[in-house]
Design a protein around this motif. Structure first.
Motif, PDB file in Angstrom:
ATOM      1  N   TYR A 152     -46.394 -23.992  30.693  1.00  0.00           N
ATOM      2  CA  TYR A 152     -45.218 -24.507  31.415  1.00  0.00           C
ATOM      3  C   TYR A 152     -45.697 -25.414  32.553  1.00  0.00           C
ATOM      4  O   TYR A 152     -46.782 -25.211  33.097  1.00  0.00           O
ATOM      5  N   PRO A 153     -44.865 -26.385  32.951  1.00  0.00           N
ATOM      6  CA  PRO A 153     -45.245 -27.215  34.103  1.00  0.00           C
ATOM      7  C   PRO A 153     -45.392 -26.331  35.334  1.00  0.00           C
ATOM      8  O   PRO A 153     -44.537 -25.471  35.583  1.00  0.00           O
ATOM      9  N   GLN A 154     -46.469 -26.505  36.081  1.00  0.00           N
ATOM     10  CA  GLN A 154     -46.717 -25.643  37.245  1.00  0.00           C
ATOM     11  C   GLN A 154     -46.618 -26.439  38.549  1.00  0.00           C
ATOM     12  O   GLN A 154     -47.391 -27.378  38.765  1.00  0.00           O
ATOM     13  N   PRO A 155     -45.693 -26.055  39.441  1.00  0.00           N
ATOM     14  CA  PRO A 155     -45.659 -26.684  40.764  1.00  0.00           C
ATOM     15  C   PRO A 155     -46.856 -26.217  41.591  1.00  0.00           C
ATOM     16  O   PRO A 155     -47.600 -25.325  41.173  1.00  0.00           O
ATOM     17  N   GLU A 156     -47.040 -26.812  42.751  1.00  0.00           N
ATOM     18  CA  GLU A 156     -48.117 -26.353  43.642  1.00  0.00           C
ATOM     19  C   GLU A 156     -47.850 -24.902  44.043  1.00  0.00           C
ATOM     20  O   GLU A 156     -46.713 -24.420  43.990  1.00  0.00           O
ATOM     21  N   LEU A 157     -48.912 -24.243  44.477  1.00  0.00           N
ATOM     22  CA  LEU A 157     -48.806 -22.851  44.934  1.00  0.00           C
ATOM     23  C   LEU A 157     -47.796 -22.785  46.083  1.00  0.00           C
ATOM     24  O   LEU A 157     -47.863 -23.582  47.017  1.00  0.00           O
ATOM     25  N   HIS A 158     -46.865 -21.839  46.017  1.00  0.00           N
ATOM     26  CA  HIS A 158     -45.863 -21.749  47.082  1.00  0.00           C
ATOM     27  C   HIS A 158     -45.286 -20.331  47.159  1.00  0.00           C
ATOM     28  O   HIS A 158     -45.487 -19.518  46.245  1.00  0.00           O
TER      29      HIS A 158
END
Ligand code: SF4
Length: 220
Positions: A39-45
């Motif tokens: 899956y597309p992964q956003p930055e760590l948050h």
């Protein structure tokens, strides 16, 4: 949705009822076989909305199943807020905290809820450092064996190992149980023979419980 009920037949541990993730995005350990990479992964948050989740009671919840919240790069504040939600608001669950960086469990020693277990993934005794940026499996072994609290070991996805060393590593750790599973994503990992896996299971059963996941059948 940050708390997910575990569906029958999923790749999750069958003894876990829910997963809950508030620390999300690209996992710093960057394992080549990570299922989250589908899956597309956003930055760590940190997903603050997750702190409104009702975790209920009587559940067995794997906290941080989609990103290793104990990785070195994860903010201590995020971990503290996550643990506080478990202890202060939902103390009547069983919690699993699992990591490939078990050394970091020490930092939060006074903050765990009443019913919890720590876990560590150790896929092999060999050093396949090209597969993951997580601490080497030997360092994980040395870190987790220091804790005199309930712990489990996940050998998943199992990778080729040395029969003369690997069972002894796990024995040193003294886990309540070991869960064994295989790669379910066709990631071309170095995998052991059926003979070695059966011999490993036999050795482990001499000192602990072994839970074999359905996805191991492919290798047996
Ligand atoms: S530690 Fe777990 S979540 Fe992180 S990259 Fe590896 S498999 Fe994925």
């Amino acid at each position: 949705m940050v708390m997910n009920k575990v569906k029958q037949g999923s790749q999750m541990y069958p003894w876990v009822t829910h997963t809950w993730n508030v620390i999300k995005g690209k996992c710093p350990h960057d394992c080549s076989y990570c299922y989250m990479k589908r899956y597309p992964q956003p930055e760590l948050h940190f997903d603050e909305k997750g702190l409104k989740t009702d975790l209920g009671k009587g559940n067995t919840i794997f906290v941080g199943s989609s990103c290793d919240m104990w990785a070195e790069d994860v903010s201590s504040l995020w971990v503290r807020l996550t643990l506080a939600h478990c202890i202060d608001k939902h103390p009547f669950n069983n919690y699993l905290f699992q990591s490939k960086n078990p050394d970091r469990f020490r930092e939060f020693a006074s903050l765990y809820p009443p019913n919890f277990m720590i876990g560590c993934t150790i896929e092999t005794n060999r050093d396949y450092s090209f597969i993951s940026k997580a601490p080497a499996t030997y360092n994980r072994k040395v870190a987790i064996e220091r804790y005199a609290i309930p712990k489990m070991i996940s050998i998943e996805p199992i990778m080729d190992f040395d029969l003369e060393h690997f069972p002894k590593w796990i024995e040193d750790i003294k886990p309540e149980f070991v869960s064994i599973g295989a790669d379910s994503g066709n990631n071309h990992l170095p995998e052991p023979s059926a003979y070695k896996i059966k011999a490993l299971i036999g050795s482990l059963k001499e000192f602990t419980e072994v839970k074999v996941k359905d996805n191991l059948k492919r290798l047996l």
